[in-house]
Design an enzyme around this catalytic site. Structure first.
Site, PDB file in Angstrom:
ATOM      1  N   LEU A 350      42.187  31.836  46.838  1.00 30.30           N
ATOM      2  CA  LEU A 350      40.745  31.670  47.031  1.00 30.30           C
ATOM      3  C   LEU A 350      40.050  31.665  45.677  1.00 30.30           C
ATOM      4  O   LEU A 350      39.139  30.863  45.436  1.00 30.30           O
ATOM      5  CB  LEU A 350      40.194  32.785  47.920  1.00 30.30           C
ATOM      6  N   ASP A 351      40.461  32.559  44.796  1.00 31.56           N
ATOM      7  CA  ASP A 351      39.890  32.604  43.449  1.00 31.56           C
ATOM      8  C   ASP A 351      40.166  31.320  42.689  1.00 31.56           C
ATOM      9  O   ASP A 351      39.253  30.657  42.186  1.00 31.56           O
ATOM     10  CB  ASP A 351      40.492  33.778  42.674  1.00 31.56           C
ATOM     11  N   HIS A 352      41.433  30.976  42.557  1.00 35.35           N
ATOM     12  CA  HIS A 352      41.783  29.808  41.739  1.00 35.35           C
ATOM     13  C   HIS A 352      41.240  28.525  42.356  1.00 35.35           C
ATOM     14  O   HIS A 352      40.683  27.675  41.643  1.00 35.35           O
ATOM     15  CB  HIS A 352      43.299  29.732  41.574  1.00 35.35           C
TER      16      HIS A 352
END
Length: 452
Positions: A350-352
């Protein structure tokens, strides 16, 4: 390579407002079943990098009035970059991914996930549950486990949140859906177009007010593509040296206290000649500091906002991280282990993924500004990327003979020592292979733009 249109790429490109016919021009080179999970993580990862690469190529072509350069994304590079923090070595040493008190715990009626990587979050978690801080995390983990096991998951969630800490109850799928990208044009005065240049974002000034992974991945990508990126942090919240070594490539780093008059004045001076502001402050924070008008007055400014839980609903103003959004969205239940204990994605996807989508949104806004002269507001969230993964993406057959991270790792000297790091996965014909500079020391630069 294949030029057949990828559904995930087309979906993300449409959300970014890109010309539909361009989505089918992105080619992918497979590397086997990388980032394997029950959910289509490989499809998310390659599409988010694919649209970022396409947005970079589109801006370069627009600036130089040339044909669109071919976009070819290698899934091996994507898989390596999506776990860049795991590949990082600083002076030969591996960083610590999660602190001992950041994990899943049994509650009286289910599970909770905590996040205590930062010292202030760790202290608030312990304080909320009445656990005395002995400084011995393995010993504290036993005490904390006993406290959590005796309490309901949602009581833990709300009590820790009220104390300024981070814990969420593990929830099943089925919560509210969030949009992948939200955009709104600015009606503030026009700006002159960017001149021809060898890199898409050359000459673009980016003020980076983000931390941890998603936002810094976005601005690290813009730095790769030629932008002058200045990261600004509050002096009272030090960043992890390992995290900054991973995500600070190509950027400079300065400290400003935006709660102080001189800090706000310095911020206003930076914004006065900025092209882009990327921030991860929760909704309303900059407005409460009196800085919303500073952003609104800058002609042609692109403001890219990032949050954890989406821009509406009861959790919009809450703090959050990838691991917590996975737990609260139902991902942890979908990826559960054989014993029913909560699971996790094979990367902080989700972050990347949000980071590359955020960079793509900025690049697309710059392309449209070339035509209209107008700025834009763009908003993304980890919850929006989670919704995309769970509701809109479908698995496609893996291609390629296998995965080797080696070709997508490099070494470089830095103020932190010798770094081994992942190479950037964003690629179009002629794209830079790596960053021009290593990360500078956190807070070690002046709060000023690089002289032209």
């Amino acid at each position: 390579m294949t030029y057949e249109q990828d559904a995930a790429t087309a979906h993300a490109w449409a959300a970014l407002g890109g010309p539909p016919e361009l989505a089918a021009t992105v080619a992918y080179e497979g590397a086997g079943d990388v980032l394997a999970a029950r959910l289509p993580v490989r499809e998310l990862a390659r599409a988010s990098v694919g649209v970022c690469s396409l947005a970079a190529a589109e801006l370069l072509a627009r600036r130089n009035a040339t044909p669109l350069p071919p976009v070819r994304v290698r899934e091996a590079a994507v898989a390596t970059a999506f776990v860049s923090e795991r590949h990082l070595r600083v002076g030969g040493k591996s960083p610590r991914a999660f602190a001992p008190l950041s994990r899943f715990w049994r509650a009286a009626d289910g599970w909770v996930r905590t996040h205590a990587n930062y010292p202030h979050h760790r202290a608030r978690l312990l304080g909320a549950l009445g656990v005395a801080d002995t400084g011995d995390d393995p010993d504290l983990a036993e005490t904390l486990a006993a406290e959590l096991a005796a309490r309901p998951a949602r009581w833990i969630q709300e009590t820790v949140y009220a104390a300024g800490g981070l814990a969420v109850a593990v929830a099943p799928p089925g919560g509210a859906a969030h949009p992948l990208v939200e955009t709104a044009p600015s009606d503030v005065s026009c700006r002159a177009p960017l001149p021809p240049a060898p890199l898409p974002a050359a000459g673009v000034r980016v003020l980076d007010l983000t931390r941890v992974i998603a936002g810094p991945v976005a601005t690290r990508t813009l730095a790769l593509l030629g932008a002058d990126v200045l990261r600004v942090d509050p002096p009272n919240l030090p960043e992890s040296a390992d995290s900054h070594a991973d995500t600070g490539m190509g950027k400079r780093s300065a400290l400003l206290d935006l709660t102080a008059a001189d800090g706000r004045a310095a911020f206003a001076e930076l914004v006065a000649t900025a092209d882009v502001v990327v921030h991860g402050y929760r909704p309303g924070t900059l407005e409460a500091l009196g800085l919303g008008d500073v952003l609104a007055r800058r002609p042609g400014l692109i403001v890219a906002r990032l949050c954890a839980w989406g821009w509406s609903g009861p959790w919009a103003a809450r703090r959050g991280f990838d691991s917590l959004v996975q737990a609260a969205s139902g991902i942890a239940v979908i990826e559960a282990g054989p014993d029913g204990s909560p699971g996790a994605l094979p990367a902080q996807a989700l972050d990347h993924g949000t980071g590359y989508l955020l960079a793509a949104a900025v690049l697309r806004a710059l392309t449209d500004r070339q035509r209209t002269g107008l700025g834009r507001s763009v908003r993304l969230s980890l919850a929006g990327t989670a919704s995309w993964l769970m509701n809109d993406l479908r698995p496609v057959p893996a291609e390629g003979d296998g995965y080797d991270a080696g070709p997508w790792l490099a070494e470089t000297g830095s103020p932190y020592g010798r770094l081994r790091h992942a190479l950037p996965p964003v690629h179009y014909e002629g794209a830079p292979r790596t960053w021009r500079t290593p990360p500078s020391l956190w807070g070690g630069d002046a709060p000023a733009w690089t002289p032209a």
